[in-house]
Scaffold this motif. Structure first.
Motif, PDB file in Angstrom:
ATOM      1  N   ILE B 104       0.990  -1.595  -0.012  1.00 50.72           N
ATOM      2  CA  ILE B 104       0.048  -0.029  -0.237  1.00 50.72           C
ATOM      3  C   ILE B 104       0.820   0.962  -0.248  1.00 50.72           C
ATOM      4  N   VAL B 107       2.124   1.703  -3.624  1.00 48.12           N
ATOM      5  CA  VAL B 107       1.375   2.490  -3.847  1.00 48.12           C
ATOM      6  C   VAL B 107       1.273   4.002  -3.953  1.00 48.12           C
ATOM      7  N   ASP B 108       1.011   4.478  -2.344  1.00 52.49           N
ATOM      8  CA  ASP B 108       0.585   5.552  -1.946  1.00 52.49           C
ATOM      9  C   ASP B 108       1.801   6.216  -2.564  1.00 52.49           C
ATOM     10  N   ASN B 239      -2.266  10.302  -6.434  1.00 53.32           N
ATOM     11  CA  ASN B 239      -0.716  11.264  -6.512  1.00 53.32           C
ATOM     12  C   ASN B 239      -0.968  10.271  -7.932  1.00 53.32           C
TER      13      ASN B 239
END
Lengths: 721, 438
Positions: B104, B107-108, B239
């Motif tokens: 995660i 991805v962030d 983003n």
């Protein structure tokens, strides 16, 4: 008088011996010099105790603008549009402040630099208020001399030099409008009284300029522009109308008004605002009076004149009323402002304008603070009034009216004690001076009588008084001596009280807090500056900080960051929006904060140190002000049976609103005091009710060493949702 | 580096900076490293067509077993990969330092992810999907079954090999050329979380589909039915990291890519399924080869000046321009659209203007600053399906007139000027007469 000289020749010494009048002058001048110095140095406690720094809230704004003025010059200052405050509305600083203070400070700064004293502008700002307090003592002397005699003037100078009511607003570092304005106020009054007494156009002109300076320095000029017409009206009614008064008032009013209009913040208020209408009305009334006087002079028939008088007065009053009514109806003359109303009706602000009522210095004055600020003057004041009434003149009527009206206002609002202080000092000085004079006259005349009759040689008055214990009129004389001693005792008590109050109560900068440690040592809490410097160093230059408006000026001045609201409370809705955000749940508050582009939230919390003027104690005002504009915020939601509490029994909305969460975040894990459970709030003396606080949209960014200031960062929206 | 830094500078939410810095890198967009995690290496061969198409587009694939103990996405705080392909549905626990939060966080911080599950999907895989706003059917034995639009094959099966042609209508995601043949799908169903506004259904099941265990009798009504079932979903994070989640690993396999397809009840017979086109196009989108916009050179000028002012005055005339480019897979090309708008915004927008374009990526507008002072923002909010979200804002204060910028003489005020001058003259004459005429 000890004149320093090396010549041992007694003849020469004799030639230095001064005449009584010269002696008196020398004594007077040296007393004034000492008072001048005393007034300055008694205000330096704060610099010695702490450091040369600007105090409190508003002075930071004044300092910031002064700095801007020194750096960018007058025209940029005049046209300054500040986009760092009131985001996103901005504030036209040049048009919404009284520039007198800043211009004065910069003038002093320029003069010092011209004389090659390379001081920093901050030092000038810190010492401006004491400097003007010293000048005020001189004005008080001349004023006292004008209304009574030189003795009263000297006493007035001494009293005002150390009166706590004035010191509270003029210690070193208290760089606020009032520091300069009290000087300007008293100076204007003095010049006006002088003009009335002499009927001189020059003094009247001088008072107009004094008024201009006052208008440029402080909003309290409204007091002058209402008191002087009132005074003139009283003189007219009591039949003391004279050409002197006519000249003094007309010149002062017309020129003063024209000059005052040059201040952007005041603008056309002199002809358009309800607060200034009294002066205009009296101005026209004066013309009617003059006209009637002329007609009376021309008409020899009394009966005819009486009829004419009736018609003229009726017409004048009717025309005035119609003009006023039309002006009000058409909106040309604005109604009285909330502040003015709240002065006339002390309960008005509480019911209608919570933002005025929320300020602690706008609260009605407690009796204790009168005692605290005036001490013996409180008793001398009525005595002085008695003397004034005994010797009524144009000047004493003025000081009586000034004293009575300002005392009323001082009772309505704590901060207006300041305005009353010069009047109280002057009137008390009359009481002291007149009493002492009467007593010494009594003593002296007796002494003379006794001395001529007694076989004993001349000696000091003390010795002679002892010798005269069982003489013809012992009672009167002893009484006089006792009273003199009493006066001496009271005045010395006054001096010690003033010094004590200044050093203990009025010399705290309130940006740095001091407390006594467990062993009597002094503990300094410098959390505010710590937080503001953190903001300055660690946040992006265009970050927006949301806090309650009290801290707005300090954040912009010290942290150099944009704020949403600040101490210039010109937009109630904007403040209410912040109040609403603070009193909402976090997920509602985040919407408001996003709409205002808030990056950081700053709260002040005293639970660890026991600092009681923190945001939790101010919180109900946020609720009230927020609720005043947004009815979704209801005060009863935050109270339990009308009681405000933060412990387990607190209202659920209270326990989960943003302000509570931000103040008490992670506080539940903390042991603040020995023998108390974790999460014990020392400011309120309870264990907090919600110890498990989770923040969703905010994260803790910085907490100062004593937890007084806590800064939170607004998180960006979730990346994947 | 200059254009890049400009680009970042105008992104309003500064806190996203660290994420953005690691995201899609326009400097070396073609040389991207992709980590492919597999349950076992045989997938490398059974899905070779898909992998080869990726390789042919200059992506460096690195294959690893999902339980490889040396697995790590970053070293010394720097990410080693630009994208991650999770073709390991049955993995219960990753090897090395990789876990749910690591994926995660990956991805962030702006990296792309392709995730494929199937009926053996583990909780770990499902949880990653859940974090991205996609909920797989909780029944682990359930598959998507469709008795009406299944693929006709030699044997009458359980209708779990279904066909779907319910694509999202977006040229940005699926390419300009229409996918003619339906897509074969054999796998599990998922639904998109309604609370998530970023997830999109790219391939939906037909209204007659449902999710259940094909081997047992249906006792209760299935939880997921009809068009609510999503077969393939994509997420474009804030983003601009792109995520694709598919309920079938077989979707990418050589077998389904090469199979001829005929939908039940339809006469159209295709010698090749739409899978190859579908997975290629969508992987192009995921790896930013299409629909990736950048906005640079956000400029504003007072009319007649060449330097950007730090502050405007009310009623100033200004010109606003911004350049928008699209990544074509090889280079930046001008993006042409007629619906890009700029707002002049303070609490609400005071000016809203559609930008005109010169066809070379430059967008222009000129307008008058409103008669309101305050801190304004130029805002370009451009959100189009499949394209990178552009949210630019630039703060600009607007000040009122200076004291010497007002008109000095106004015609309507001539009576007042006359009055004051006659007053002055009158006073002068009166004084002379009064003083010397006796």
């Amino acid at each position: 008088m000890a004149t320093v000289t090396n010549t041992p020749v007694s003849d020469l010494l004799k030639s230095f011996k001064l005449k009584t009048k010269q002696q008196e002058l020398l004594i007077r001048v040296s007393i004034l010099c000492l008072v001048y110095i005393l007034a300055f140095i008694i205000r330096l406690f704060s610099v010695l105790r702490y450091e040369s720094m600007i105090h409190e809230f508003d002075p930071y704004f004044n300092y910031r603008t002064t700095l801007y003025l020194t750096q960018n010059g007058f025209y940029d200052f005049w046209n300054w549009f500040d986009y760092e405050s009131w985001y996103p509305l901005g504030r036209i600083i040049g048009g919404t402040l009284y520039p007198g203070l800043m211009v004065t400070a910069v003038l002093i700064y320029r003069i010092l630099h011209f004389l090659r004293f390379a001081v920093h502008i901050r030092e000038v700002c810190v010492l401006t208020a004491p400097f003007f307090a010293s000048n005020t003592t001189l004005v008080a002397y001349f004023f006292g001399k004008e209304i009574w005699d030189t003795g009263a003037g000297l006493v007035a100078a001494i009293l005002i030099a150390i009166c706590p009511g004035y010191i509270s607003r003029s210690v070193a570092g208290s760089y606020d409008n009032e520091g300069v304005a009290i000087f300007a106020l008293l100076f204007t009054f003095y010049l006006f009284v002088k003009a009335v007494n002499t009927g001189s156009l020059a003094w009247s002109l001088a008072s107009a300029f004094g008024y201009f300076y006052m208008v440029s320095a402080w909003g309290g000029y409204v007091f002058i522009i209402n008191l002087i017409p009132l005074y003139v009206l009283v003189l007219l009614i009591t039949g003391r109308y004279s050409m002197r008064l006519y000249i003094a008032y007309n010149c002062m009013y017309v020129l003063g008004m024209l000059l005052a209009m040059q201040i952007r913040f005041v603008g056309f208020q002199h002809v358009q605002s309800g607060e200034h209408m009294a002066a205009m009305g009296v101005f026209f009334l004066m013309q009617v009076f003059y006209f009637l006087d002329w007609v009376k002079h021309m008409l020899s028939d009394t009966k005819l004149f009486q009829a004419f008088l009736r018609i003229t007065v009726t017409c004048a009053v009717a025309v005035g009323t119609i003009a006023l009514g039309l002006g009000m109806l058409s909106g040309y003359i604005s109604p009285w402002t909330g502040r003015f109303y709240s002065l006339l009706d002390p309960t008005y602000a509480k019911d209608h304008i919570p933002i005025i009522a929320s300020v602690s210095e706008h609260q009605p004055t407690a009796w204790s603070s009168f005692m605290f600020d005036y001490h013996i003057l409180l008793f001398l004041f009525p005595a002085g009034l008695y003397f004034c009434f005994k010797r009524l003149s144009d000047a004493t009527i003025f000081i009586v009216m000034y004293g009575l009206t300002s005392m009323y206002f001082a009772g309505v609002m704590v901060r207006l004690i300041l305005v009353a202080t010069p009047a109280v000092c002057l009137i008390s000085a009359i009481a002291v001076s007149a009493t002492v004079k009467n007593l010494t006259v009594l003593l002296r005349s007796k002494n003379k009588g006794v001395l001529t009759g007694s076989t004993k040689g001349s000696s000091s008055s003390k010795a002679s008084s002892k010798a005269l214990l069982d003489q013809s009129q012992p009672f009167q004389k002893n009484g006089a001596i006792a009273l003199l001693f009493g006066a001496f005792y009271l005045l010395s008590k006054y001096a010690t009280h003033c010094t004590w109050v200044t050093s203990e109560a009025y010399s705290s900068p309130s940006i740095v807090l001091a407390a006594r440690g467990a062993h009597g040592n002094r503990v300094i809490f410098d959390d505010y500056r710590e937080a503001y410097f953190w903001l300055r160093q660690n946040t992006p230059a265009d970050a927006k900080v949301m806090s309650w408006w009290d801290y707005g000026y300090q954040i912009t001045a010290m942290g150099n960051r944009t704020v949403i609201v600040d101490n210039n409370t010109w937009n109630n809705t904007h403040i209410a929006t912040v109040g609403r955000a603070m009193s909402s749940y976090e997920d509602e508050a985040i919407e408001i904060m996003r709409s205002l582009d808030v990056d950081y939230v700053l709260v002040v919390f005293g639970g660890v140190t026991g600092y009681s003027s923190d945001d939790i104690n101010k919180f109900l005002w946020m609720v009230r002000i927020g609720g005043g504009v947004f009815p979704v915020i209801k005060e009863p939601d935050y109270l339990v049976n009308g009681e405000y509490r933060v412990d387990k029994g607190a209202a659920p909305k209270m326990l989960n609103c943003l302000m509570y969460k931000l103040c008490y975040y992670r506080f539940g894990e903390m042991l603040t005091e020995y023998g108390k459970p974790p999460g014990y709030d020392r400011a309120r003396g309870v264990e907090i009710g919600n110890k498990d606080i989770k923040l969703e949209h905010l994260e803790e960014a910085f907490t100062t060493s004593n937890w007084i200031v806590r800064i939170y960062k607004v998180k960006p929206p979730n990346n994947r949702w | 580096m200059k254009s890049l830094s400009f680009f970042f500078f105008f992104i309003f939410i500064i806190s996203v900076f660290p994420f953005l810095c690691f995201s899609f890198n326009p400097e070396s967009p073609t040389d991207r490293r992709v980590l492919v995690l597999l349950d076992d290496f045989s997938l490398k061969y059974s899905h070779s067509i898909f992998f080869n198409s990726l390789k042919s587009r200059c992506l460096n694939l690195e294959f690893k077993l999902s339980d490889d103990p040396s697995l790590s996405l970053q070293r010394y705080g720097q990410y080693l990969y630009d994208a991650l392909i999770l073709f390991c549905p049955s993995t219960k626990k990753f090897g090395g330092s990789l876990d749910l939060t690591a994926v995660i966080d990956f991805v962030d911080s702006g990296h792309d992810l392709i995730l494929a599950a199937d009926s053996t999907a583990s909780d770990l895989i499902k949880n990653i999907a859940t974090e991205c706003g996609v909920d797989f059917d909780e029944d682990s034995s359930a598959m998507v079954i469709d008795h009406k639009s299944y693929a006709i094959s030699g044997t009458e099966g359980d209708h779990s090999l279904i066909v779907s042609d319910d694509f999202i209508q977006s040229g940005a995601i699926l390419g300009k050329t229409k996918i003619e043949a339906p897509v074969l799908f054999k796998g599990i169903a998922h639904s998109v979380n309604s609370a998530n506004s970023l997830v999109l259904k790219v391939l939906s099941a037909s209204p007659s589909a449902y999710s259940a265990n094909p081997e047992s009798k249906l006792l209760n009504p299935p939880l997921l039915t009809g068009s609510a079932i999503s077969l393939v979903s994509v997420v474009q994070a804030r983003n601009n990291a792109r995520i694709m989640i598919a309920g079938s690993l077989d979707l990418f396999s050589n077998r389904l890519l090469r199979t001829a397809v005929q939908k039940a009840g339809s006469q159209d017979k295709y010698h090749k399924s739409g899978n190859e086109q579908f997975v290629t196009e969508i992987s192009k989108w995921v790896f930013h080869e299409r629909g990736h916009l950048k906005a640079v050179n956000l400029r504003h000028l007072r009319v007649g000046e060449t330097d950007e002012p730090a502050m405007y005055r009310i009623k100033d005339d200004l010109k606003f321009s911004v350049e928008i480019h699209e990544w074509s897979g090889k280079n930046w090309e001008p993006y042409v659209a007629d619906d890009v708008q700029v707002q002049f915004y303070m609490m609400s927008s005071y000016v809203l203007k559609t930008l005109s374009t010169n066809g070379k990526g430059l967008y222009l507008a000129s307008f008058k600053v409103p008669d309101v002072y305050g801190v304004f923002q130029f805002k370009v909010d451009y959100h189009r399906l499949g394209y990178t979200s552009l949210s630019l804002s630039k703060q600009i204060p607007v000040r009122p007139f200076r004291h010497n910028e007002y008109e000095r003489f106004i015609t309507t005020a001539f009576p007042y000027y006359g009055a004051s001058f006659t007053m002055m003259a009158g006073f002068f004459i009166f004084s002379i007469l009064f003083l010397y005429n006796k």
